[in-house]
Design an enzyme around this catalytic site. Sequence first.
Site, PDB file in Angstrom:
ATOM      1  N   ARG A  99      -2.896   7.398  12.663  1.00 45.39           N
ATOM      2  CA  ARG A  99      -3.392   6.525  11.590  1.00 45.39           C
ATOM      3  C   ARG A  99      -4.903   6.376  11.687  1.00 45.39           C
ATOM      4  NH1 ARG A  99      -1.443   0.533   9.648  1.00 45.39           N
ATOM      5  NH2 ARG A  99      -3.130   0.204   8.167  1.00 45.39           N
ATOM      6  N   ARG A 108      -1.953   5.209   4.234  1.00 45.47           N
ATOM      7  CA  ARG A 108      -1.842   5.414   5.674  1.00 45.47           C
ATOM      8  C   ARG A 108      -0.606   6.246   6.007  1.00 45.47           C
ATOM      9  NH1 ARG A 108      -0.525  -0.279   5.507  1.00 45.47           N
ATOM     10  NH2 ARG A 108      -2.539  -0.508   4.522  1.00 45.47           N
ATOM     11  N   ASP A 111       2.295   2.526   8.987  1.00 42.37           N
ATOM     12  CA  ASP A 111       1.987   1.108   9.201  1.00 42.37           C
ATOM     13  C   ASP A 111       3.234   0.497   9.839  1.00 42.37           C
ATOM     14  OD1 ASP A 111       0.637  -1.440   8.807  1.00 42.37           O
ATOM     15  OD2 ASP A 111       1.941  -1.769   7.073  1.00 42.37           O
ATOM     16  N   ASP A 113       4.543  -3.243  11.140  1.00 41.41           N
ATOM     17  CA  ASP A 113       4.252  -4.672  11.200  1.00 41.41           C
ATOM     18  C   ASP A 113       5.392  -5.409  11.897  1.00 41.41           C
ATOM     19  OD1 ASP A 113       1.887  -4.374   9.699  1.00 41.41           O
ATOM     20  OD2 ASP A 113       2.994  -4.518   7.813  1.00 41.41           O
TER      21      ASP A 113
HETATM   22  C1  X6L Z   1      -2.695  -9.815  -4.759  1.00 37.94           C
HETATM   23  C2  X6L Z   1      -3.536  -9.458  -3.741  1.00 37.94           C
HETATM   24  C3  X6L Z   1      -1.390  -9.382  -4.704  1.00 37.94           C
HETATM   25  C4  X6L Z   1      -3.116  -8.706  -2.688  1.00 37.94           C
HETATM   26  C5  X6L Z   1      -0.951  -8.625  -3.651  1.00 37.94           C
HETATM   27  C6  X6L Z   1      -0.026  -7.269  -1.253  1.00 37.94           C
HETATM   28  C7  X6L Z   1      -2.250  -6.840  -0.669  1.00 37.94           C
HETATM   29  C8  X6L Z   1       0.396  -6.484  -0.211  1.00 37.94           C
HETATM   30  C9  X6L Z   1      -1.825  -6.058   0.377  1.00 37.94           C
HETATM   31  C10 X6L Z   1      -1.821  -8.279  -2.630  1.00 37.94           C
HETATM   32  C11 X6L Z   1      -1.356  -7.448  -1.506  1.00 37.94           C
HETATM   33  C12 X6L Z   1      -0.510  -5.874   0.614  1.00 37.94           C
HETATM   34  C13 X6L Z   1       2.429  -1.351   1.593  1.00 37.94           C
HETATM   35  C14 X6L Z   1       2.089  -1.499   0.244  1.00 37.94           C
HETATM   36  C15 X6L Z   1       0.420  -2.050   1.455  1.00 37.94           C
HETATM   37  C16 X6L Z   1       3.731  -0.875   1.904  1.00 37.94           C
HETATM   38  C17 X6L Z   1       4.161  -0.772  -0.451  1.00 37.94           C
HETATM   39  C18 X6L Z   1      -0.019  -5.037   1.747  1.00 37.94           C
HETATM   40  C19 X6L Z   1      -0.962  -4.193   2.552  1.00 37.94           C
HETATM   41  N1  X6L Z   1       1.370  -1.718   2.342  1.00 37.94           N
HETATM   42  N2  X6L Z   1       2.930  -1.207  -0.775  1.00 37.94           N
HETATM   43  N3  X6L Z   1       0.820  -1.956   0.191  1.00 37.94           N
HETATM   44  N4  X6L Z   1       4.556  -0.612   0.857  1.00 37.94           N
HETATM   45  N5  X6L Z   1       5.021  -0.483  -1.423  1.00 37.94           N
HETATM   46  O1  X6L Z   1       4.120  -0.718   3.069  1.00 37.94           O
HETATM   47  O2  X6L Z   1       1.139  -5.034   2.076  1.00 37.94           O
HETATM   48  S1  X6L Z   1      -1.187  -2.594   1.824  1.00 37.94           S
HETATM   49 MG    MG Z   2       1.907  -3.702   6.253  1.00 37.85          MG
HETATM   50 MG    MG Z   3       0.025  -3.473   9.294  1.00 38.40          MG
END
Ligand code: X6L
Ligand code: MG
Ligand code: MG
Length: 177
Positions: A99, A108, A111, A113
């Site tokens: 990563r 990435r 990930d 968590d």
């Molecule tokens: C407003 C602002 C609404 C930020 C949502 C949600 C930001 C989730 C980051 C958010 C917001 C994240 C994954 C992903 C990411 C994953 C899918 C995150 C961190 N990781 N989408 N987006 N799966 N489907 O593992 O979770 S980046």
């Molecule tokens: Mg995550």
């Molecule tokens: Mg993470």
Amino acid sequence: ASPSGASRSRHQRGENSPTAMKRFAYLGLGSNLGDRAAFLQEAVAGLPDVAGVSAIYETAPVGGPEQGPYLNCVAQLLTDLTPRQLLQLCQESEKAAQRVRDERWGPRTLDVDLLWVDGEEVNEPDLVVPHPRMHQRAFVLIPFCDVAPEVVASLPGAAEVMAADAAQVVAIGPVNP
Ligand code: X6L
Ligand code: MG
Ligand code: MG
């Protein structure tokens, strides 16, 4: 008994029994670069104490820059590792998948968590358990339901989030075909 406030021994705390301290812990895994399924499969195969694993789901990306769809799954461990040790495990697993961290919330290879550890709450700058945002994310909750529906049912609002975003989280098959 322990006279006059003396500490209990390791034996009395149950630490000499190899099973006494074990409880379930849950890790959320995601990949949207390269051979996504292989990154998830290899990560799960490298984890200790795996007791269960969800299906793999293809999920619409949430947050961050425009990026490709993810594969997500959740692994259940039956473990006596501490939350801190589990965080280290997550970080080592990401490192093993090469990563690269550049853009926040960017694509990435892997990930991992730490979502939940039965009976544990941690609030430290770099480690918060339960994961503070998992109950807002259908890409976590829906696979989590495969391995621990009772934990998901205990999270406020989880049912509504899963219902609203179910179409963006599609099961595509098992981790180990
Ligand atoms: C407003 C602002 C609404 C930020 C949502 C949600 C930001 C989730 C980051 C958010 C917001 C994240 C994954 C992903 C990411 C994953 C899918 C995150 C961190 N990781 N989408 N987006 N799966 N489907 O593992 O979770 S980046
Ligand atoms: Mg995550
Ligand atoms: Mg993470």
